[in-house]
Every structure is written in structure tokens, then in C-alpha cells.
Design a protein around this motif. Sequence first.
Motif, PDB file in Angstrom:
ATOM      1  N   ALA A   1      20.507  -4.202  -6.922  1.00 33.35           N
ATOM      2  CA  ALA A   1      21.309  -5.256  -6.508  1.00 33.35           C
ATOM      3  C   ALA A   1      21.854  -6.123  -7.373  1.00 33.35           C
ATOM      4  O   ALA A   1      23.057  -6.627  -7.318  1.00 33.35           O
ATOM      5  CB  ALA A   1      20.203  -6.081  -5.355  1.00 33.35           C
ATOM      6  N   VAL A   2      20.809  -6.358  -8.225  1.00 33.82           N
ATOM      7  CA  VAL A   2      21.620  -7.260  -9.450  1.00 33.82           C
ATOM      8  C   VAL A   2      22.828  -6.808 -10.254  1.00 33.82           C
ATOM      9  O   VAL A   2      23.739  -7.375 -10.265  1.00 33.82           O
ATOM     10  CB  VAL A   2      20.609  -7.565 -10.600  1.00 33.82           C
ATOM     11  CG1 VAL A   2      21.147  -8.222 -11.884  1.00 33.82           C
ATOM     12  CG2 VAL A   2      19.463  -8.304  -9.939  1.00 33.82           C
ATOM     13  N   ALA A   3      22.691  -5.334 -10.340  1.00 30.23           N
ATOM     14  CA  ALA A   3      23.863  -4.608 -11.002  1.00 30.23           C
ATOM     15  C   ALA A   3      24.997  -4.839 -10.120  1.00 30.23           C
ATOM     16  O   ALA A   3      26.216  -5.077 -10.477  1.00 30.23           O
ATOM     17  CB  ALA A   3      23.610  -3.185 -11.069  1.00 30.23           C
ATOM     18  N   GLY A   4      24.741  -4.625  -8.762  1.00 30.16           N
ATOM     19  CA  GLY A   4      26.010  -4.471  -7.748  1.00 30.16           C
ATOM     20  C   GLY A   4      26.712  -5.974  -7.778  1.00 30.16           C
ATOM     21  O   GLY A   4      27.852  -6.195  -7.925  1.00 30.16           O
ATOM     22  N   ILE A   5      25.699  -7.113  -7.686  1.00 31.90           N
ATOM     23  CA  ILE A   5      26.260  -8.522  -7.636  1.00 31.90           C
ATOM     24  C   ILE A   5      27.082  -8.807  -8.994  1.00 31.90           C
ATOM     25  O   ILE A   5      28.313  -9.324  -9.225  1.00 31.90           O
ATOM     26  CB  ILE A   5      25.082  -9.582  -7.316  1.00 31.90           C
ATOM     27  CG1 ILE A   5      24.800  -9.353  -5.981  1.00 31.90           C
ATOM     28  CG2 ILE A   5      25.738 -10.955  -7.598  1.00 31.90           C
ATOM     29  CD1 ILE A   5      23.273  -9.923  -5.722  1.00 31.90           C
TER      30      ILE A   5
ATOM     31  N   LEU B   1      32.108  -9.475 -11.612  1.00 30.26           N
ATOM     32  CA  LEU B   1      33.164  -9.258 -12.642  1.00 30.26           C
ATOM     33  C   LEU B   1      34.384  -8.684 -12.092  1.00 30.26           C
ATOM     34  O   LEU B   1      35.554  -9.186 -12.650  1.00 30.26           O
ATOM     35  CB  LEU B   1      32.676  -8.406 -13.617  1.00 30.26           C
ATOM     36  CG  LEU B   1      31.757  -8.865 -14.786  1.00 30.26           C
ATOM     37  CD1 LEU B   1      31.334  -7.221 -15.598  1.00 30.26           C
ATOM     38  CD2 LEU B   1      32.665  -9.511 -15.797  1.00 30.26           C
ATOM     39  N   TYR B   2      34.471  -7.783 -11.049  1.00 25.48           N
ATOM     40  CA  TYR B   2      35.761  -7.160 -10.803  1.00 25.48           C
ATOM     41  C   TYR B   2      36.324  -7.769  -9.510  1.00 25.48           C
ATOM     42  O   TYR B   2      37.221  -6.927  -8.997  1.00 25.48           O
ATOM     43  CB  TYR B   2      35.075  -5.450 -10.539  1.00 25.48           C
ATOM     44  CG  TYR B   2      34.936  -4.879 -11.778  1.00 25.48           C
ATOM     45  CD1 TYR B   2      36.227  -4.324 -12.452  1.00 25.48           C
ATOM     46  CD2 TYR B   2      33.825  -4.628 -12.221  1.00 25.48           C
ATOM     47  CE1 TYR B   2      35.917  -3.486 -13.571  1.00 25.48           C
ATOM     48  CE2 TYR B   2      33.430  -4.036 -13.409  1.00 25.48           C
ATOM     49  CZ  TYR B   2      34.929  -3.387 -14.197  1.00 25.48           C
ATOM     50  OH  TYR B   2      34.485  -2.677 -15.355  1.00 25.48           O
ATOM     51  N   ALA B   3      35.746  -8.660  -9.025  1.00 30.62           N
ATOM     52  CA  ALA B   3      36.293  -9.312  -7.771  1.00 30.62           C
ATOM     53  C   ALA B   3      37.634 -10.023  -8.304  1.00 30.62           C
ATOM     54  O   ALA B   3      37.979 -10.155  -9.543  1.00 30.62           O
ATOM     55  CB  ALA B   3      35.355 -10.542  -7.156  1.00 30.62           C
TER      56      ALA B   3
ATOM     57  N   ASN C   1      38.748 -12.850  -8.079  1.00 27.33           N
ATOM     58  CA  ASN C   1      38.651 -14.109  -8.964  1.00 27.33           C
ATOM     59  C   ASN C   1      37.666 -13.882 -10.154  1.00 27.33           C
ATOM     60  O   ASN C   1      37.256 -14.788 -10.834  1.00 27.33           O
ATOM     61  CB  ASN C   1      38.378 -15.112  -7.990  1.00 27.33           C
ATOM     62  CG  ASN C   1      36.822 -14.900  -7.663  1.00 27.33           C
ATOM     63  OD1 ASN C   1      36.352 -13.987  -7.652  1.00 27.33           O
ATOM     64  ND2 ASN C   1      36.442 -16.058  -6.798  1.00 27.33           N
ATOM     65  N   GLY C   2      37.315 -12.470 -10.348  1.00 27.44           N
ATOM     66  CA  GLY C   2      36.494 -12.375 -11.575  1.00 27.44           C
ATOM     67  C   GLY C   2      37.148 -12.187 -12.623  1.00 27.44           C
ATOM     68  O   GLY C   2      38.387 -11.869 -13.059  1.00 27.44           O
ATOM     69  N   VAL C   3      36.512 -12.230 -14.004  1.00 26.26           N
ATOM     70  CA  VAL C   3      37.213 -12.050 -15.441  1.00 26.26           C
ATOM     71  C   VAL C   3      37.921 -10.868 -15.564  1.00 26.26           C
ATOM     72  O   VAL C   3      39.012 -10.838 -15.844  1.00 26.26           O
ATOM     73  CB  VAL C   3      35.921 -11.980 -16.315  1.00 26.26           C
ATOM     74  CG1 VAL C   3      36.618 -12.080 -17.895  1.00 26.26           C
ATOM     75  CG2 VAL C   3      35.199 -13.277 -16.267  1.00 26.26           C
ATOM     76  N   LEU C   4      37.114  -9.671 -15.079  1.00 30.15           N
ATOM     77  CA  LEU C   4      37.989  -8.531 -15.116  1.00 30.15           C
ATOM     78  C   LEU C   4      38.887  -8.125 -14.113  1.00 30.15           C
ATOM     79  O   LEU C   4      40.037  -7.716 -14.256  1.00 30.15           O
ATOM     80  CB  LEU C   4      36.999  -7.327 -15.269  1.00 30.15           C
ATOM     81  CG  LEU C   4      36.314  -7.109 -16.636  1.00 30.15           C
ATOM     82  CD1 LEU C   4      35.324  -6.066 -16.546  1.00 30.15           C
ATOM     83  CD2 LEU C   4      37.338  -6.617 -17.774  1.00 30.15           C
ATOM     84  N   GLY C   5      38.568  -8.501 -12.902  1.00 36.53           N
ATOM     85  CA  GLY C   5      39.304  -8.354 -11.687  1.00 36.53           C
ATOM     86  C   GLY C   5      40.720  -9.073 -11.838  1.00 36.53           C
ATOM     87  O   GLY C   5      41.739  -8.720 -11.182  1.00 36.53           O
ATOM     88  N   ALA C   6      40.853 -10.245 -12.282  1.00 41.76           N
ATOM     89  CA  ALA C   6      41.921 -11.039 -12.285  1.00 41.76           C
ATOM     90  C   ALA C   6      42.765 -10.655 -13.498  1.00 41.76           C
ATOM     91  O   ALA C   6      43.953 -10.478 -13.168  1.00 41.76           O
ATOM     92  CB  ALA C   6      41.364 -12.504 -12.905  1.00 41.76           C
TER      93      ALA C   6
END
Lengths: 330, 273
Positions: B108-112, B117-119, B121-126
Amino acid sequence: MQRFSIRLTSAALAMALSVAGQAAYAEQLLNVSYDPTRELYRDVNAQFADWWVKQGHDKPQIQTSHGGSGSQARAVVDGLDAQVVTLALAPDIDRIADTGKIPEDWQTKLPHNASPYTSTIVFLVRKDNPKNIKDWPDLIKDGVEVITPNPKTSGGARWNYMAAWAWAEKAGQDPKAFVGELFKHVPVLDSGARGATTTFAQRGMGDVLLAWENEAYLALNEIGDDFEIVVPSVSILAEPPVAVVEGNIKTDDQRALAQGYLEWLYTPEAQAIAFKHYYRAWDTSKADPEDVARLPQLELVNIADLGGWDKVQAEQFGDGGVFDQIYTAK
Amino acid sequence: MRIARSSPMPGFGLAMGITVTMLSLVVLLPIAALILQGASLGPSAWWAAVSSPRVAAALYLSFRLALFAALFNLVFGVLLAWVLVRYRFPGRKLIDAAVDLPFALPTAVAGIALTALYAPNGVLGAALPWKIAYTQWGIFVALVFVGLPFVTRTVQPVVEELDREVEEASASLGASRGMTLRRVVLPTLLPAALTGFALSLARAVGEYGSVIFIAGNIPLKTEIAPLLIVIRLEEFDIAGAAAIGLAMLAISFSMLFIINAVQIWSRRRIGLV
């Protein structure tokens, strides 16, 4: 050998201590509740325990467990030793009643359909409402994304769904078509209300979150000024009911405690706590007038006017029901 | 009894008894219960349950993405093992230790973390031009993450054992670098790599905790089969949940069977058996 005996002594001592620790409490009570009631029951448990002691009882040990309403109900069905359940909607308690642990007529045992407080469904939008969302029809405009949990797993999501349905009926639209179109605008289906709030608030997904009114205010208070609450013209009167799980009651003292706990929820003191946590309770006599006034007036449709939960649960959310057809009928 | 007497090792009876008991309690009994529950439906109802569009789409999605993720891990896991064993560079020990993190981290921690990161508004997602989180790509990323250590950890000891002299011999006999890799190195690594591949695949098929956070969980699009099982359980449709579970068991079993067959073939080829 000496080391072994020291270990044995300390183990025995620890056991003795834990037994003594339990003996200090007269009765134990486990309240199995749904997701957004954490803050409410934290206050309720503390104040109820004080009141209960003042009535001449020993201090009770009250614990509360939270989670999606459906999975909480399943846990009790599967044997979780809860003495009271305070869930998001009646069908989840009916499921426990089906096992015989709760009498079939549980909803008549306490006032107001056994719902000590009510709530409704509102919209949470981003600051300054960039998509100009005012009411239900705005949700199905092009380019609007709606965040709501999966009604199959979340009690709150079933209220969201029925609120949309109620508006469409009032507005003279085909409710099935409207709800179907609404779910085409949903990019993420979380399994519970808290997960959906996180997806909307922290992950930046979607333009509008359909949320419990108390959850929306909580998001506003906890996460800050990035959001606004929009109150639709019509919503649903959400009644989260409570019941004593008779099958899990072991002693008369425990029954008295469980019943006392649920009845206390209807006292002016408890109702004030509910108002403080943005619930629409019944008795305003002890509540802070500001807590009452901040809840906006709007037209609330009763679930009984939509046919009652028995009918709605089977038709809408049963296997192959209207919600399943949204995704399978192409 | 004859086997017990002919074995030079003492304690066969006790060891075998403990093994069978443990296996029965933790593996065979739950699987038997699953098969019984699934079989209670009867063949035609079972087929109707698993061939409905939503279930079929979830099964297809789960197995397809698990296969892709395991293939990705096969290539990059072998590469990672090779780099970690054959080259010396600063921070090697650190990277070596980091490979095990997906084992240790609660899924679950990995998923969150991956979702954050990839949402959008996340660092990579943006920074990325296309959407990762809440699409099938997000599921793929999560499955790659949880399956990565398997290939690396199974291949690493084999690379360590690999004799450099064999490669030198191959080169001195006139083989090009590519040919040495193709004909000498890779066939030796293949059995171990396949074991890692099978483990990574099995893990990805059953993965639930990390995926539900990063997948959008939209029926027919991003709903994995394990999530559908949980949804069926929440609906108190235990037979329906068991039907999907049984289908997953059958598909997993046939896939692992094929992988094992290929593995036996590849071991024979390099003379290990």
C-alpha cells in the motif's frame, strides 16, 4: 537456567498486569462504524464515558473501528465482536440482521429510523470554482471530471448516486440516463469515501468531489483554502443508522452499556457534538447556534420517497442492476 | 517406507510429516476451499460468471499487464544483476540493497508513493506528456515495481558463478561479443532468469495492495481481477468471488506450467540436468 526463570517471571508478571488492567474496566464496547465518523466518535466516546461514570457505573472501555461501511458490515457478519454498529446506510445493517445477530425490526428500536444524526451530499470544487459548477446538470458538461467512490463498496457513494438520481427525477429527466452520463465523467473509482477525498484533494484529480457534507467541511478545514463547497439545489437526506448487535452481547451489563451508548446519542449533549462535526442532528437545544447556522438550507429528498433502501439496493446496486448496466451496456 | 529406508539421510519420516502438514494447512486447504466454493456454482453458472464482459475484461487486463511487467523485469532484472556483479562503481552496495526494497515495503505504501509521483500533480506525472496514474500505464508501473527483485535476485548468484574464462575462450575462438552473449552467456542465465520471470509474473497477477491506489478502478478499463474479487465479496457474492478466483488459479497454473516446461528444456540444453 536462571535466565530462563527470569524470563518466565517477567512473562507471568506481564500477564498478571494485563489481567489487572482489564479488570479496572467494568465493561467493554466495540463500536463498528464507517469511514468519516472518526472525529465524531472520538468526542462522543470521551464524553459518554464521563456521563456513564456519573450515572454510577464503572468506567467503560469503548473502542471504535472505521472503514468502508460495506466492508465493516461484512467484518461483523464474519464474526467481528462488535456490540454496536453505526454504519452509513440501512442495507449494511440489514445484512447483519440477515445473520440473526440483529433483530429484523432494528430500525424501529430508536427514534428517527434509528438515525441519531443525518447528513447530505454536497459538491467540493477547486478554489474559485473554475468550471463554474452550480448544480447537478453542470457535472455532465464536456470536460468536467467527477470524483466519487464505487457505490458497490462505499456507503457514501450510494448516497451520492441516489442524490443524483433524486435531482434527475425532480428535474423531469430520465434518472437512469443522467446517472449513466454522470459516471462517464468519473475517471477514478475509489473503494471508500476517504480514498476519494484523497484522490481529489491530494492527487489533484477531477473538478468536483461528491462528498458527505461533514467530509467536505473536514477537507476544507484540514487541507485548507484550495477548495470551496457548492451546495446543489436538491440533495438526499442521508440517514446513517445505528443498532445494538444483540448476538454479540454477553452480559446484561454489556447490554445496558450498548443501549445506553446508542440512546445517549439522542441527548442534547451528544446532538451538540454531532452539530460540531458538521452532522445534521435533530435536537438543537444544546448546540452552538453557529454550528447549526453554518449548515445551508436545501431541498432534501428522503430515501423512502425513492422506494426505500430495500427496493433501491436490489434495483440499483444488485448484481446486474442499474449501476452494473452503466458499464456493461455499450 | 522403502524410500525412507533407502535414503542415507535420517529423519525422513518426521521431515516429510511436518512438510505435508504445513503445506496442507497453509496452501492445500485454502486452495481446496476455493475450488469447492467455485465448484458449488456448477460449470455453466461458473462460465457465465467469468465470461461476463466485466470479469473477462478484468482477467484479460490482469494477466496481460502482469505478462508485460514480468517481461520488462526479465530484461531489466538480468541487466541489473549483470551490472551489480560484474562492474565496480561507487554506490554499488547501496543499489544492491535498494533492489530488495519492493520486498520489504508494504505494497500500500508503494502504491501511494507511486501515485503521488505519477499523479497529474505529482513530480513525474506533471513532467511527462502522457498520463500514467489512473491509466493502465499506472498499473504497469506498480507491477514492475513489485516484481523487480525476483529476476535480479535469482540471476545474481548465477552471474557470480559464471566463469570469465568461458567468455574468453569464446572470444579466442573467434566469436564476436554479440555472439558470446547470445550463445554462451544468455543460455547459462536462462534457467535462473525464467525462475525469476515466473515468480515476478505470479506476484504481478495476484498484486492488489499497490495497484488499487494507482489504477483508476474503472470497470472494463482499469479494474484488475483481484479488485473485482474484493468487490464481489463486499456484495456478499462469495460464489461469484470464488468463480473469479478459480479462473485466476487455472490461468496462473497453466502459465507456470508452460514456464516450467521451457525451463526444463533450457536446463537440458546447457547440460544442467
